[in-house]
Design a protein around this motif. Structure first.
Motif, PDB file in Angstrom:
ATOM      1  N   VAL A 136       0.832  -1.206   0.000  1.00 21.73           N
ATOM      2  CA  VAL A 136       0.000   0.000   0.000  1.00 21.73           C
ATOM      3  C   VAL A 136       0.863   1.250   0.000  1.00 21.73           C
ATOM      4  CG1 VAL A 136      -1.700   1.310   1.314  1.00 21.73           C
ATOM      5  CG2 VAL A 136      -1.947  -1.160   1.094  1.00 21.73           C
ATOM      6  N   SER A 137       1.904   1.265   0.813  1.00 25.97           N
ATOM      7  CA  SER A 137       2.753   2.455   0.877  1.00 25.97           C
ATOM      8  C   SER A 137       3.483   2.711  -0.441  1.00 25.97           C
ATOM      9  CB  SER A 137       3.763   2.303   2.009  1.00 25.97           C
ATOM     10  OG  SER A 137       4.578   1.145   1.811  1.00 25.97           O
ATOM     11  N   SER A 138       3.750   1.650  -1.205  1.00 20.49           N
ATOM     12  CA  SER A 138       4.470   1.817  -2.465  1.00 20.49           C
ATOM     13  C   SER A 138       3.585   2.357  -3.580  1.00 20.49           C
ATOM     14  CB  SER A 138       5.080   0.482  -2.891  1.00 20.49           C
ATOM     15  OG  SER A 138       5.933  -0.035  -1.896  1.00 20.49           O
ATOM     16  N   ILE A 139       2.298   2.070  -3.515  1.00 23.74           N
ATOM     17  CA  ILE A 139       1.392   2.491  -4.597  1.00 23.74           C
ATOM     18  C   ILE A 139       0.486   3.631  -4.163  1.00 23.74           C
ATOM     19  CG2 ILE A 139       1.409   0.172  -5.583  1.00 23.74           C
ATOM     20  CD1 ILE A 139      -1.352  -0.266  -4.360  1.00 23.74           C
ATOM     21  N   PHE A 140       0.715   4.187  -2.988  1.00 26.55           N
ATOM     22  CA  PHE A 140      -0.191   5.224  -2.483  1.00 26.55           C
ATOM     23  C   PHE A 140      -0.201   6.449  -3.398  1.00 26.55           C
ATOM     24  CE2 PHE A 140      -0.788   9.110   0.041  1.00 26.55           C
ATOM     25  CZ  PHE A 140      -2.060   8.882   0.533  1.00 26.55           C
ATOM     26  N   ILE A 141       0.970   6.914  -3.809  1.00 27.92           N
ATOM     27  CA  ILE A 141       1.039   8.136  -4.614  1.00 27.92           C
ATOM     28  C   ILE A 141       0.380   7.947  -5.975  1.00 27.92           C
ATOM     29  CG2 ILE A 141       2.618   9.741  -5.754  1.00 27.92           C
ATOM     30  CD1 ILE A 141       4.474   9.488  -3.393  1.00 27.92           C
ATOM     31  N   PRO A 142       0.714   6.897  -6.771  1.00 29.31           N
ATOM     32  CA  PRO A 142       0.024   6.756  -8.070  1.00 29.31           C
ATOM     33  C   PRO A 142      -1.476   6.534  -7.928  1.00 29.31           C
ATOM     34  CG  PRO A 142       1.408   4.848  -7.620  1.00 29.31           C
ATOM     35  CD  PRO A 142       1.761   5.877  -6.615  1.00 29.31           C
ATOM     36  N   VAL A 143      -1.920   5.828  -6.887  1.00 22.04           N
ATOM     37  CA  VAL A 143      -3.360   5.634  -6.687  1.00 22.04           C
ATOM     38  C   VAL A 143      -4.022   6.972  -6.349  1.00 22.04           C
ATOM     39  CG1 VAL A 143      -5.083   4.568  -5.183  1.00 22.04           C
ATOM     40  CG2 VAL A 143      -3.187   3.212  -6.040  1.00 22.04           C
ATOM     41  N   ALA A 144      -3.363   7.777  -5.537  1.00 22.31           N
ATOM     42  CA  ALA A 144      -3.925   9.084  -5.196  1.00 22.31           C
ATOM     43  C   ALA A 144      -4.002   9.989  -6.421  1.00 22.31           C
ATOM     44  CB  ALA A 144      -3.079   9.741  -4.102  1.00 22.31           C
ATOM     45  N   LEU A 145      -2.969   9.997  -7.248  1.00 29.52           N
ATOM     46  CA  LEU A 145      -2.991  10.822  -8.462  1.00 29.52           C
ATOM     47  C   LEU A 145      -4.096  10.370  -9.413  1.00 29.52           C
ATOM     48  CD1 LEU A 145       0.843  11.204  -9.164  1.00 29.52           C
ATOM     49  CD2 LEU A 145      -0.722  12.911  -8.226  1.00 29.52           C
ATOM     50  N   SER A 146      -4.255   9.064  -9.564  1.00 32.82           N
ATOM     51  CA  SER A 146      -5.314   8.559 -10.442  1.00 32.82           C
ATOM     52  C   SER A 146      -6.697   8.923  -9.914  1.00 32.82           C
ATOM     53  CB  SER A 146      -5.179   7.045 -10.577  1.00 32.82           C
ATOM     54  OG  SER A 146      -6.207   6.513 -11.386  1.00 32.82           O
ATOM     55  N   THR A 147      -6.867   8.884  -8.594  1.00 30.61           N
ATOM     56  CA  THR A 147      -8.161   9.241  -8.009  1.00 30.61           C
ATOM     57  C   THR A 147      -8.447  10.732  -8.188  1.00 30.61           C
ATOM     58  OG1 THR A 147      -7.854   7.480  -6.378  1.00 30.61           O
ATOM     59  CG2 THR A 147      -9.537   9.120  -5.909  1.00 30.61           C
ATOM     60  N   VAL A 148      -7.427  11.577  -8.009  1.00 28.90           N
ATOM     61  CA  VAL A 148      -7.609  13.016  -8.227  1.00 28.90           C
ATOM     62  C   VAL A 148      -7.961  13.293  -9.682  1.00 28.90           C
ATOM     63  CG1 VAL A 148      -6.405  15.240  -8.228  1.00 28.90           C
ATOM     64  CG2 VAL A 148      -6.123  13.673  -6.303  1.00 28.90           C
ATOM     65  N   TRP A 149      -7.281  12.598 -10.597  1.00 33.25           N
ATOM     66  CA  TRP A 149      -7.595  12.751 -12.030  1.00 33.25           C
ATOM     67  C   TRP A 149      -9.046  12.352 -12.306  1.00 33.25           C
ATOM     68  CZ3 TRP A 149      -5.517  14.507 -16.550  1.00 33.25           C
ATOM     69  CH2 TRP A 149      -6.037  14.000 -17.748  1.00 33.25           C
ATOM     70  N   ALA A 150      -9.488  11.232 -11.764  1.00 33.76           N
ATOM     71  CA  ALA A 150     -10.856  10.772 -11.980  1.00 33.76           C
ATOM     72  C   ALA A 150     -11.868  11.741 -11.354  1.00 33.76           C
ATOM     73  CB  ALA A 150     -11.026   9.379 -11.396  1.00 33.76           C
ATOM     74  N   THR A 151     -11.531  12.288 -10.175  1.00 26.25           N
ATOM     75  CA  THR A 151     -12.444  13.238  -9.526  1.00 26.25           C
ATOM     76  C   THR A 151     -12.631  14.501 -10.362  1.00 26.25           C
ATOM     77  OG1 THR A 151     -11.736  12.413  -7.359  1.00 26.25           O
ATOM     78  CG2 THR A 151     -12.830  14.560  -7.414  1.00 26.25           C
ATOM     79  N   PHE A 152     -11.549  14.998 -10.897  1.00 24.58           N
ATOM     80  CA  PHE A 152     -11.626  16.234 -11.704  1.00 24.58           C
ATOM     81  C   PHE A 152     -12.489  16.039 -12.945  1.00 24.58           C
ATOM     82  CE2 PHE A 152      -9.923  18.696 -15.289  1.00 24.58           C
ATOM     83  CZ  PHE A 152     -10.153  19.988 -14.830  1.00 24.58           C
ATOM     84  N   TRP A 153     -12.208  15.000 -13.716  1.00 24.72           N
ATOM     85  CA  TRP A 153     -12.923  14.817 -14.976  1.00 24.72           C
ATOM     86  C   TRP A 153     -14.352  14.315 -14.757  1.00 24.72           C
ATOM     87  CZ3 TRP A 153     -11.763  17.151 -19.145  1.00 24.72           C
ATOM     88  CH2 TRP A 153     -10.425  17.480 -19.434  1.00 24.72           C
ATOM     89  N   THR A 154     -14.593  13.586 -13.707  1.00 28.19           N
ATOM     90  CA  THR A 154     -15.966  13.182 -13.409  1.00 28.19           C
ATOM     91  C   THR A 154     -16.809  14.400 -13.052  1.00 28.19           C
ATOM     92  OG1 THR A 154     -15.227  11.018 -12.624  1.00 28.19           O
ATOM     93  CG2 THR A 154     -17.403  11.752 -11.922  1.00 28.19           C
ATOM     94  N   THR A 155     -16.242  15.311 -12.272  1.00 29.27           N
ATOM     95  CA  THR A 155     -16.965  16.535 -11.920  1.00 29.27           C
ATOM     96  C   THR A 155     -17.267  17.365 -13.161  1.00 29.27           C
ATOM     97  OG1 THR A 155     -15.853  16.553  -9.773  1.00 29.27           O
ATOM     98  CG2 THR A 155     -16.895  18.613 -10.500  1.00 29.27           C
ATOM     99  N   VAL A 156     -16.290  17.490 -14.036  1.00 26.72           N
ATOM    100  CA  VAL A 156     -16.499  18.274 -15.259  1.00 26.72           C
ATOM    101  C   VAL A 156     -17.569  17.641 -16.138  1.00 26.72           C
ATOM    102  CG1 VAL A 156     -15.398  19.039 -17.411  1.00 26.72           C
ATOM    103  CG2 VAL A 156     -14.186  19.251 -15.231  1.00 26.72           C
ATOM    104  N   LEU A 157     -17.494  16.345 -16.355  1.00 25.48           N
ATOM    105  CA  LEU A 157     -18.430  15.684 -17.267  1.00 25.48           C
ATOM    106  C   LEU A 157     -19.843  15.638 -16.700  1.00 25.48           C
ATOM    107  CD1 LEU A 157     -16.176  12.703 -18.465  1.00 25.48           C
ATOM    108  CD2 LEU A 157     -16.687  14.819 -19.685  1.00 25.48           C
ATOM    109  N   VAL A 158     -19.958  15.407 -15.379  1.00 26.12           N
ATOM    110  CA  VAL A 158     -21.297  15.316 -14.784  1.00 26.12           C
ATOM    111  C   VAL A 158     -21.945  16.698 -14.688  1.00 26.12           C
ATOM    112  CG1 VAL A 158     -22.567  14.736 -12.687  1.00 26.12           C
ATOM    113  CG2 VAL A 158     -20.808  13.201 -13.544  1.00 26.12           C
ATOM    114  N   VAL A 159     -21.191  17.709 -14.256  1.00 25.14           N
ATOM    115  CA  VAL A 159     -21.752  19.047 -14.096  1.00 25.14           C
ATOM    116  C   VAL A 159     -22.129  19.642 -15.443  1.00 25.14           C
ATOM    117  CG1 VAL A 159     -21.238  21.406 -13.344  1.00 25.14           C
ATOM    118  CG2 VAL A 159     -20.596  19.460 -11.912  1.00 25.14           C
TER     119      VAL A 159
END
Length: 448
Positions: free
Chosen positions: A44-67
């Motif tokens: 978990v500690s080794s993949i925390f940063i890439p998982v967090a970046l991917s989640t932030v990316w998904a949050t941004f574009w999901t908000t844009v597309l849904v709104v």
């Protein structure tokens, strides 16, 4: 170099380190979620940063597309790519685990071979006088040092000064372990050999040694060969030994082979025991070469890079594929998919190099400790002699009589087990069988 350790029996044969690792590796299933000890084995500690970046990316574009009510791309493409990535991850993980399992199998073979070698040396080699006993003890200590030196050999820790104190205490103060630069090593060993009468080792000329050093340095253009008087611990080390260090495991095997050869020349051990010891030493060299094969043959870099690039592109387009069907649920789904795929990929990356010091690597320290404890326990007493068993013959005969077994050790009568219906053939039956065989030999066509 510290003095040679000869005989020492630890108060507890299961060391604290081994006991702790055993407890950690056998935790109950529920403890792997609540116990802090188990988290060091997690990725978990080794993949925390890439998982967090991917989640932030998904949050941004999901908000844009849904709104903005913008439709994404079709989800059938995500299904197809998921299958392809899953196959790539399976091949990646299977290949990494094959290397991990092969490394464990070879270490088990080394453990078995060292045990057999130590058992044969301790029981078959002579120890009548002080010199023979000292040589035997040195050979046993070399067997203890062999897996430790092999551990450092696989991790690129050359020499004994900066590698481990445990290696220094088991190596005898021989010229083979006084210098670890190839040029210095040749000079030290040859000088020591010619101080003894009858030395048969021809000296290596400085030109031959220098040509070998220059040839080995070609593989690393940025590496400058060390001068003859410099220490081998003052420069960077390489797994292929282009740093011109001496391979300690093979030097230990050479010394063990010399010890067995001298015992055979003096006819101090049976020729079958000597042949077995020679085969065991050859097996140790072969197994060490197998471990080097795993170390020097990594998974191709092109395959690893392509898998990482494919995963990155997949995580980039994943929110656009899920937003039409999942809307705001796209964010946790992307987090879950990213966590699973990157976790599997990271596990394969960790176990493909099983000789390191990570938590998920092979517990090589534990293997070395097991071998050390077995040999130390063997050295804690004199070799067993079957001649001393005669004192227990009477008790053994009484035990057989109580169990209903007839016949005593050393008697010509064959023992008969309780309830056995078969008995040894009588003398008339034996004579009748001999006459029948002679008649068949005289008349081969006669039917009996």
């Amino acid at each position: 170099m510290s003095s040679l350790r000869l005989l020492e029996v630890p108060p507890e044969y299961l060391s604290i380190n081994r006991r702790v690792r055993h407890v950690e590796r056998t935790l109950p299933h529920y403890d792997f979620f609540i116990s802090p000890k188990s988290w060091k084995y997690s990725v978990v500690s080794s993949i925390f940063i890439p998982v967090a970046l991917s989640t932030v990316w998904a949050t941004f574009w999901t908000t844009v597309l849904v709104v903005l009510k913008i439709r994404g791309i079709t989800s059938s493409f995500a299904t197809l790519v998921s299958v392809v990535i899953s196959l790539l991850l399976v091949f990646r993980t299977n290949g990494a685990y094959d290397r991990f399992y092969e490394g464990r199998r070879l270490w088990a073979q080394i453990t078995s071979t060292i045990r057999n070698t130590a058992r044969t040396i301790w029981s078959s080699c002579p120890d009548e006088d002080e010199e023979d006993m000292a040589q035997k003890l040195i050979a046993m200590n070399l067997l203890i040092a062999l897996p430790i030196s092999l551990k450092h050999h696989l991790r690129g820790q050359h020499g004994i000064q900066g590698a481990s104190f445990e290696l220094q205490e088991f190596l005898p103060p021989l010229p083979e372990f006084s210098q670890f630069n190839r040029h210095e090593f040749a000079q030290a060993v040859n000088a020591a050999a010619h101080t003894h009468k009858g030395a048969s080792t021809p000296p290596m000329s400085p030109n031959m040694s220098q040509r070998a050093i220059s040839h080995r340095s070609v593989s690393h253009p940025n590496h400058q060969p060390t001068a003859a008087g410099a220490s081998s611990n003052s420069k960077e080390h390489y797994h292929d030994y282009s740093c011109n260090c001496v391979k300690i495991p093979f030097e230990i095997c050479n010394l063990l082979n010399s010890y067995v050869g001298e015992r055979r020349k003096k006819e101090q051990i049976h020729f079958m025991a000597g042949s077995g010891l020679g085969a065991n030493i050859s097996n140790l060299v072969d197994t060490t070469t197998g471990l080097e094969r795993i170390l020097s043959t990594p998974i191709p870099l092109a395959y690893r890079l392509h898998l990482k690039h494919t995963l990155a592109l997949y995580f980039i387009i994943l929110p656009f594929q899920l937003v039409n069907d999942l809307s705001w649920l796209t964010i946790p789904c992307v987090f879950l998919v990213t966590f699973i795929f990157l976790g599997i990929e990271k596990i394969g990356e960790q176990i493909e190099e099983p000789f390191g010091t990570d938590a998920n690597d092979l517990p090589i320290e534990e293997y070395c400790e097991i071998i050390r404890e077995d040999i130390v326990l063997l050295m804690a007493r004199r070799a067993s002699s079957a001649a001393s068993w005669r004192a227990a013959t009477d008790g053994f005969s009484t035990l057989n009589a109580k169990n209903g077994i007839t016949g005593t050790p050393g008697s010509p009568k064959s023992p008969t087990l309780p309830g056995s219906s078969r008995s040894p053939p009588t003398q008339p039956a034996k004579r009748k069988t001999k006459v029948l065989l002679k008649s068949q030999a005289a008349n081969p066509t006669t039917d009996v």
